[in-house]
Design a protein around this motif. Sequence first.
Motif, PDB file in Angstrom:
ATOM      1  N   MET A 176     -15.526  22.283 -10.548  1.00  0.00           N
ATOM      2  CA  MET A 176     -16.135  23.240 -11.344  1.00  0.00           C
ATOM      3  C   MET A 176     -15.958  23.067 -12.706  1.00  0.00           C
ATOM      4  O   MET A 176     -14.922  23.160 -13.130  1.00  0.00           O
ATOM      5  CB  MET A 176     -16.156  24.729 -10.732  1.00  0.00           C
ATOM      6  N   ILE A 177     -17.126  22.803 -13.618  1.00  0.00           N
ATOM      7  CA  ILE A 177     -16.798  22.717 -14.943  1.00  0.00           C
ATOM      8  C   ILE A 177     -17.218  23.939 -15.693  1.00  0.00           C
ATOM      9  O   ILE A 177     -18.400  24.397 -15.325  1.00  0.00           O
ATOM     10  CB  ILE A 177     -17.649  21.559 -15.432  1.00  0.00           C
ATOM     11  N   TYR A 178     -16.621  24.512 -16.578  1.00  0.00           N
ATOM     12  CA  TYR A 178     -17.152  25.740 -17.309  1.00  0.00           C
ATOM     13  C   TYR A 178     -17.604  25.074 -18.630  1.00  0.00           C
ATOM     14  O   TYR A 178     -16.988  24.611 -19.413  1.00  0.00           O
ATOM     15  CB  TYR A 178     -16.201  26.804 -17.798  1.00  0.00           C
ATOM     16  N   TYR A 179     -18.641  25.374 -19.203  1.00  0.00           N
ATOM     17  CA  TYR A 179     -19.260  25.056 -20.549  1.00  0.00           C
ATOM     18  C   TYR A 179     -19.562  26.249 -21.397  1.00  0.00           C
ATOM     19  O   TYR A 179     -20.273  27.165 -21.315  1.00  0.00           O
ATOM     20  CB  TYR A 179     -20.619  24.068 -20.500  1.00  0.00           C
ATOM     21  N   VAL A 180     -18.706  26.377 -22.556  1.00  0.00           N
ATOM     22  CA  VAL A 180     -18.935  27.470 -23.536  1.00  0.00           C
ATOM     23  C   VAL A 180     -19.818  27.252 -24.707  1.00  0.00           C
ATOM     24  O   VAL A 180     -19.290  26.294 -25.576  1.00  0.00           O
ATOM     25  CB  VAL A 180     -17.477  28.061 -24.011  1.00  0.00           C
ATOM     26  N   GLU A 181     -21.099  27.645 -24.784  1.00  0.00           N
ATOM     27  CA  GLU A 181     -21.948  26.874 -25.919  1.00  0.00           C
ATOM     28  C   GLU A 181     -22.700  28.177 -26.112  1.00  0.00           C
ATOM     29  O   GLU A 181     -23.701  28.633 -25.167  1.00  0.00           O
ATOM     30  CB  GLU A 181     -22.631  25.973 -25.403  1.00  0.00           C
ATOM     31  N   ASP A 182     -23.218  28.442 -27.337  1.00  0.00           N
ATOM     32  CA  ASP A 182     -23.937  29.724 -27.841  1.00  0.00           C
ATOM     33  C   ASP A 182     -25.194  29.499 -27.949  1.00  0.00           C
ATOM     34  O   ASP A 182     -26.545  30.264 -28.021  1.00  0.00           O
ATOM     35  CB  ASP A 182     -23.271  30.531 -29.206  1.00  0.00           C
ATOM     36  N   ASP A 183     -25.527  28.075 -28.318  1.00  0.00           N
ATOM     37  CA  ASP A 183     -27.082  27.544 -28.343  1.00  0.00           C
ATOM     38  C   ASP A 183     -27.701  27.513 -26.770  1.00  0.00           C
ATOM     39  O   ASP A 183     -27.316  26.527 -26.006  1.00  0.00           O
ATOM     40  CB  ASP A 183     -27.090  26.129 -29.067  1.00  0.00           C
ATOM     41  N   ASP A 184     -28.601  28.168 -26.545  1.00  0.00           N
ATOM     42  CA  ASP A 184     -29.092  28.133 -25.220  1.00  0.00           C
ATOM     43  C   ASP A 184     -29.657  26.959 -24.737  1.00  0.00           C
ATOM     44  O   ASP A 184     -29.778  26.741 -23.617  1.00  0.00           O
ATOM     45  CB  ASP A 184     -30.061  29.513 -25.338  1.00  0.00           C
ATOM     46  N   SER A 185     -30.615  26.473 -25.660  1.00  0.00           N
ATOM     47  CA  SER A 185     -31.005  25.072 -25.318  1.00  0.00           C
ATOM     48  C   SER A 185     -30.256  24.289 -25.112  1.00  0.00           C
ATOM     49  O   SER A 185     -30.550  23.339 -24.055  1.00  0.00           O
ATOM     50  CB  SER A 185     -32.161  24.970 -26.584  1.00  0.00           C
ATOM     51  N   ILE A 186     -29.174  23.849 -25.940  1.00  0.00           N
ATOM     52  CA  ILE A 186     -28.332  22.755 -25.768  1.00  0.00           C
ATOM     53  C   ILE A 186     -27.414  23.254 -24.406  1.00  0.00           C
ATOM     54  O   ILE A 186     -27.194  22.363 -23.590  1.00  0.00           O
ATOM     55  CB  ILE A 186     -27.287  22.834 -26.724  1.00  0.00           C
ATOM     56  N   ARG A 187     -27.089  24.342 -24.103  1.00  0.00           N
ATOM     57  CA  ARG A 187     -26.120  24.694 -22.874  1.00  0.00           C
ATOM     58  C   ARG A 187     -26.960  24.327 -21.786  1.00  0.00           C
ATOM     59  O   ARG A 187     -26.562  23.766 -20.743  1.00  0.00           O
ATOM     60  CB  ARG A 187     -25.859  26.138 -22.960  1.00  0.00           C
ATOM     61  N   LYS A 188     -28.368  25.042 -21.660  1.00  0.00           N
ATOM     62  CA  LYS A 188     -29.011  24.774 -20.427  1.00  0.00           C
ATOM     63  C   LYS A 188     -29.592  23.316 -20.172  1.00  0.00           C
ATOM     64  O   LYS A 188     -29.517  22.954 -19.090  1.00  0.00           O
ATOM     65  CB  LYS A 188     -30.466  25.550 -20.870  1.00  0.00           C
ATOM     66  N   LEU A 189     -29.855  22.457 -21.284  1.00  0.00           N
ATOM     67  CA  LEU A 189     -30.127  21.191 -21.186  1.00  0.00           C
ATOM     68  C   LEU A 189     -28.838  20.117 -20.466  1.00  0.00           C
ATOM     69  O   LEU A 189     -28.993  19.352 -19.560  1.00  0.00           O
ATOM     70  CB  LEU A 189     -30.549  20.486 -22.488  1.00  0.00           C
ATOM     71  N   ALA A 190     -27.702  20.761 -20.954  1.00  0.00           N
ATOM     72  CA  ALA A 190     -26.342  19.974 -20.637  1.00  0.00           C
ATOM     73  C   ALA A 190     -26.199  20.532 -19.136  1.00  0.00           C
ATOM     74  O   ALA A 190     -25.676  19.468 -18.330  1.00  0.00           O
ATOM     75  CB  ALA A 190     -25.303  20.202 -21.487  1.00  0.00           C
ATOM     76  N   LEU A 191     -26.278  21.396 -18.897  1.00  0.00           N
ATOM     77  CA  LEU A 191     -25.905  22.065 -17.329  1.00  0.00           C
ATOM     78  C   LEU A 191     -27.017  21.476 -16.549  1.00  0.00           C
ATOM     79  O   LEU A 191     -26.751  20.931 -15.335  1.00  0.00           O
ATOM     80  CB  LEU A 191     -26.144  23.545 -17.272  1.00  0.00           C
ATOM     81  N   TYR A 192     -28.483  21.338 -16.837  1.00  0.00           N
ATOM     82  CA  TYR A 192     -29.122  20.706 -15.940  1.00  0.00           C
ATOM     83  C   TYR A 192     -28.829  19.038 -15.736  1.00  0.00           C
ATOM     84  O   TYR A 192     -28.900  18.536 -14.771  1.00  0.00           O
ATOM     85  CB  TYR A 192     -30.582  20.724 -16.664  1.00  0.00           C
ATOM     86  N   ALA A 193     -28.168  18.343 -16.774  1.00  0.00           N
ATOM     87  CA  ALA A 193     -27.944  17.019 -16.677  1.00  0.00           C
ATOM     88  C   ALA A 193     -26.845  16.846 -15.552  1.00  0.00           C
ATOM     89  O   ALA A 193     -26.591  15.987 -14.976  1.00  0.00           O
ATOM     90  CB  ALA A 193     -27.644  16.486 -17.812  1.00  0.00           C
ATOM     91  N   LEU A 194     -25.802  17.671 -16.013  1.00  0.00           N
ATOM     92  CA  LEU A 194     -24.679  17.819 -15.074  1.00  0.00           C
ATOM     93  C   LEU A 194     -24.851  18.154 -13.508  1.00  0.00           C
ATOM     94  O   LEU A 194     -24.400  17.311 -12.710  1.00  0.00           O
ATOM     95  CB  LEU A 194     -23.757  18.846 -15.435  1.00  0.00           C
ATOM     96  N   HIS A 195     -25.870  18.843 -13.346  1.00  0.00           N
ATOM     97  CA  HIS A 195     -26.310  19.425 -12.004  1.00  0.00           C
ATOM     98  C   HIS A 195     -27.130  18.226 -11.402  1.00  0.00           C
ATOM     99  O   HIS A 195     -26.862  18.185 -10.177  1.00  0.00           O
ATOM    100  CB  HIS A 195     -27.001  20.793 -12.061  1.00  0.00           C
ATOM    101  N   GLN A 196     -27.700  17.536 -12.134  1.00  0.00           N
ATOM    102  CA  GLN A 196     -28.659  16.487 -11.774  1.00  0.00           C
ATOM    103  C   GLN A 196     -27.744  15.374 -11.252  1.00  0.00           C
ATOM    104  O   GLN A 196     -28.137  14.388 -10.345  1.00  0.00           O
ATOM    105  CB  GLN A 196     -29.618  15.768 -12.719  1.00  0.00           C
ATOM    106  N   GLN A 197     -26.442  15.136 -11.812  1.00  0.00           N
ATOM    107  CA  GLN A 197     -25.615  14.213 -11.338  1.00  0.00           C
ATOM    108  C   GLN A 197     -24.545  14.557 -10.259  1.00  0.00           C
ATOM    109  O   GLN A 197     -23.610  14.140 -10.175  1.00  0.00           O
ATOM    110  CB  GLN A 197     -24.864  13.738 -12.609  1.00  0.00           C
ATOM    111  N   GLY A 198     -24.956  15.894  -9.876  1.00  0.00           N
ATOM    112  CA  GLY A 198     -24.201  16.429  -8.705  1.00  0.00           C
ATOM    113  C   GLY A 198     -22.756  17.065  -9.142  1.00  0.00           C
ATOM    114  O   GLY A 198     -21.739  17.222  -8.381  1.00  0.00           O
ATOM    115  N   ILE A 199     -22.694  17.439 -10.539  1.00  0.00           N
ATOM    116  CA  ILE A 199     -21.442  17.944 -10.962  1.00  0.00           C
ATOM    117  C   ILE A 199     -21.696  19.465 -11.007  1.00  0.00           C
ATOM    118  O   ILE A 199     -22.578  20.065 -11.686  1.00  0.00           O
ATOM    119  CB  ILE A 199     -21.213  17.471 -12.471  1.00  0.00           C
ATOM    120  N   ASP A 200     -20.782  19.871 -10.559  1.00  0.00           N
ATOM    121  CA  ASP A 200     -20.899  21.647 -10.440  1.00  0.00           C
ATOM    122  C   ASP A 200     -20.484  22.094 -11.892  1.00  0.00           C
ATOM    123  O   ASP A 200     -19.493  21.821 -12.021  1.00  0.00           O
ATOM    124  CB  ASP A 200     -19.882  22.268  -9.309  1.00  0.00           C
TER     125      ASP A 200
END
Length: 226
Positions: A1-25
């Motif tokens: 599990m990776i935790y990502y701390v980022e206050d910019d909602d758009s950047i955080r959501k996009l990065a999380l989407y990319a990680l999830h697409q690669q199977g990274i929790d």
Amino acid sequence: MIYYVEDDDSIRKLALYALHQQGIDAEGFSCDSEFKAAVARRVPDAVLLDIMLPDTDGLAILRRLRSNQETATVPIMMLTAKDAELDKVVALDDGADDYLTKPFSLMELTSRCRALLRRGGMNKKTPDSMKLAGIELSPSHRRATVDGKELKLTLREFDLLEYLMRKPGTVFSREALLRSVWGWDFDGGSRTVDVHVQTLRQKLGDHAHLIETVRGVGYRFAEVGE
């Protein structure tokens, strides 16, 4: 599990989407207070940490994580819009494992996250041997036995058996097994897993039933005692 701390909602959501697409929790947090509460519940395998946050400076969070025994060895990558050399030096001196400047490509982000997770796996202490239901493995010696008789396993068969035995009762999809046992760069299909499970069961003989098929999902090692 990776935790990502980022206050910019758009950047955080996009990065999380990319990680999830690669199977990274991965799980995201907009501020330190949310992140701190999550760490108290579960220590992550790696952390992506922005320097500029609304409530706590990212470098202060980094120092806090490094000073805590439970999180001292968790791999941490700093993500920030700052590109000054001093910021990079300070972050690395304070214990960061990596540093990525915004804007960054999602491909590079996921690649570096995989490296962080591999580094985290190397930091974790794993037992030299494990024994379940008559099957005994010694990862450091690459040796496997069933009821005291040595098994002749291929490299992948051994890795697959070890991976399943480390979490008995846990169901793994074929895709998850491909990523974890064969690696992210493996371009074979999920049929590869089925073939290796079949040959592994043949070698296990009377213990073949311990590798259970979960229809429509994947495989698991039976949750049984010795």
